[in-house]
Design an enzyme around this catalytic site. Structure first.
Site, PDB file in Angstrom:
ATOM      1  N   VAL A 140      -1.155  -6.483  -0.653  1.00  0.00           N
ATOM      2  CA  VAL A 140      -1.816  -6.742   0.628  1.00  0.00           C
ATOM      3  C   VAL A 140      -2.460  -5.463   1.159  1.00  0.00           C
ATOM      4  CG1 VAL A 140      -1.574  -7.715   2.942  1.00  0.00           C
ATOM      5  CG2 VAL A 140      -0.062  -8.488   1.119  1.00  0.00           C
ATOM      6  N   ASP A 209      -8.840 -14.559  -1.810  1.00  0.00           N
ATOM      7  CA  ASP A 209      -7.970 -13.378  -1.901  1.00  0.00           C
ATOM      8  C   ASP A 209      -7.411 -12.965  -0.527  1.00  0.00           C
ATOM      9  OD1 ASP A 209      -7.259 -10.679  -3.524  1.00  0.00           O
ATOM     10  OD2 ASP A 209      -8.179 -10.159  -1.607  1.00  0.00           O
ATOM     11  N   LYS A 213      -3.387 -12.997   1.107  1.00  0.00           N
ATOM     12  CA  LYS A 213      -2.762 -11.890   1.833  1.00  0.00           C
ATOM     13  C   LYS A 213      -2.283 -12.358   3.212  1.00  0.00           C
ATOM     14  CE  LYS A 213      -5.620  -8.625  -0.750  1.00  0.00           C
ATOM     15  NZ  LYS A 213      -6.972  -8.060  -0.881  1.00  0.00           N
ATOM     16  N   GLY A 311      -9.085  -0.613  -5.317  1.00  0.00           N
ATOM     17  CA  GLY A 311      -9.313   0.518  -6.214  1.00  0.00           C
ATOM     18  C   GLY A 311      -8.014   0.922  -6.886  1.00  0.00           C
TER      19      GLY A 311
END
Ligand SMILES: NC(=O)c1ccc[n+]([C@@H]2O[C@H](COP(=O)([O-])OP(=O)(O)OC[C@H]3O[C@@H](n4cnc5c(N)ncnc54)[C@H](O)[C@@H]3O)[C@@H](O)[C@H]2O)c1
Ligand SMILES: N[C@@H](CCO)C(=O)O
Length: 427
Positions: A140, A209, A213, A311
């Site tokens: 998350v 997505d 979360k 990332g």
């Protein structure tokens, strides 16, 4: 003797170096490589990646082939591994592996939000029944420690809302479109090249997505276990320069905002949609792949957390924090899951901006209040029942640009004797 005199060397109080953590790593893509590199750069942390399971034998990798196995089950069968890190891009296989590991009472770290959101009740029960631990801070908002913050720090405090930008890729695309006038497709290609996007980028762009979360945070912040399908998620696939210009007239930006709102009647609602965000909102300046979370707490007041949401290294940073937490025997308290559960409602109206030429859909949505209509630009602004948006979300996804005007929700008319607007958003 002065109480400030230096303590005599005492073997019992000498620093204790923890035994090295022996790690089994399942998945060696963007996040797997990220945590691998981080652990190499931090030898003093004392963790060693002993085994790595990958899927594709043909893929070029940064390590020689002898470092890998192609059978993740071998790691499950290896009693010498202290912790398993699961960072693959297949939610079903991830659940098979993680649930098998928890059934063995093992310690597991995952970054897979779809897997956690789809199976949270089972994952909690497996931990309770078999004594293992699952941590998923990396699932998350990348490097933002939001799960731990909600679970541990705010475990007792009532929260009015938890809202924010939970997806780095769509935020990156909107930033490129808004600041450089980039088109959608090249902006998305950039987000993919930088390792921010999911293998199937629809999950990012259509807001599946960030919905996963939001479902995870609903459990920690409110003790409400939702199935993802209960939450409206609409994305940015059809947002164009026209819509960005509409927002800019009022000095606003379009951002995909996930909102968990405790309503004045004590019920919870959750929605994830593009939203107009004003300059006054802390989310306005959250650009590129950054995420931001605004917590409105009963006693603490407003808190704002911001950080890189995607990332390999930022996500690896969250995995590292979970490894350290496991070493300290940390487990999520799930304190609010133990309290009387809040009711979840979608019996509300949302003020929306919709640019579409699908007349049938406009009729089906049943606008209760139209506040603005621009035939030449093809958009309409007004209040629509949230249940109608949920019912017609597949058509909405194809129909055109959808933006929540403010994120404010109000009771559906049948239930709104007072009909007062519920100020349920941070912007
Ligand atoms: N990229 C991010 O910024 C980021 C951030 C937070 C969470 N995550 C999550 O982390 C997970 C991994 O994401 P990623 O960006 O590293 O994806 P990725 O596509 O770069 O890497 C995933 C790797 O898993 C491999 N894989 C698939 N099934 C496997 C199996 N059964 N055994 C071994 N390897 C298998 C794939 O071949 C691929 O190389 C996903 O759940 C994603 O949602 C990603
Ligand atoms: N694809 C996700 C990765 C981080 O969860 C994102 O862009 O936010």
């Amino acid at each position: 003797m002065s109480s400030l005199s230096p303590a005599k060397a005492n073997p019992a109080s000498a620093p204790v170096h923890p035994a090295p953590l022996r790690i089994g790593l399942i998945g060696f893509g963007c996040v797997g490589q990220g945590i691998y590199d981080i652990l190499l750069r931090l030898p003093e942390f004392g963790a060693e990646v002993r085994r790595i399971a990958v899927k594709n034998p043909l893929k070029a990798r940064t390590l020689p082939a002898e470092h890998f196995t192609y059978h993740a089950d071998e790691l499950l069968a290896d009693p010498d591994l202290d912790v398993l890190i699961e960072v693959i891009d297949d939610a079903n296989e991830a659940f098979r592996l993680v649930s098998a590991a928890l059934r063995q009472g093992r310690r597991v770290v995952t970054a897979n939000k779809a897997m956690v959101a789809n199976h949270l009740p089972e994952l909690v029960a497996l931990q309770q029944n078999h004594g293992g631990t699952l941590l998923y801070e990396a699932a998350v908002c990348g490097s933002i420690p939001i799960v731990r913050t909600l679970d541990a720090y705010f475990g007792q405090e009532p929260l009015r809302s938890v809202s924010g930008i939970f997806n780095g890729s769509s935020n990156y695309v909107l930033t490129r479109m808004g600041t450089d006038g980039s088109d959608y497709a090249p902006a998305l290609a950039e987000a993919q090249a930088k390792g921010f996007a999911e293998t199937d980028p629809t999950l990012d762009m259509a807001a599946f997505d960030p919905r996963s979360k939001a479902v995870i945070l609903a459990a920690h912040a409110y003790g409400v276990l939702l199935s993802p399908a209960q939450v409206l998620n609409l994305g940015i696939e059809h947002i164009s320069a026209t819509d960005i210009a509409y927002a800019a007239v009022e000095s606003q930006k379009i951002k995909v905002v996930a909102g968990l709102y405790l309503l004045p009647d004590g019920q919870l609602t959750v929605l994830v949609t593009p939203q107009l965000v004003s300059r006054e909102s802390p989310l306005y300046g959250v650009d590129e792949e950054f995420n931001g979370v605004v917590i409105e707490a009963e006693f603490a007041g407003t808190q704002f957390l911001r950080g890189r949401g995607a990332g390999g290294y930022p996500t690896g940073s969250a995995v590292l924090a979970d490894l350290a937490a496991l070493r300290g025997d940390f487990r999520y308290a799930y304190a609010k899951l133990r309290a009387t559960p809040l009711a979840y409602t979608t019996d509300l109206e949302l003020e929306i901006y919709l640019r579409t030429d699908n007349e049938t859909l406009l009729d089906q949505l049943g606008f209760t209040d139209i506040t603005e209509e621009a035939d030449e630009d093809g958009y309409i602004v007004g209040y629509v029942p949230l249940d109608a948006l949920l019912q017609h979300r597949d058509a909405l996804r194809k129909a055109g640009a959808f933006v929540a005007r403010t994120g404010n929700v109000r009771p559906a008319p049948a239930h709104s004797a007072a009909s007062q607007e519920l100020q349920a958003v941070s912007s």
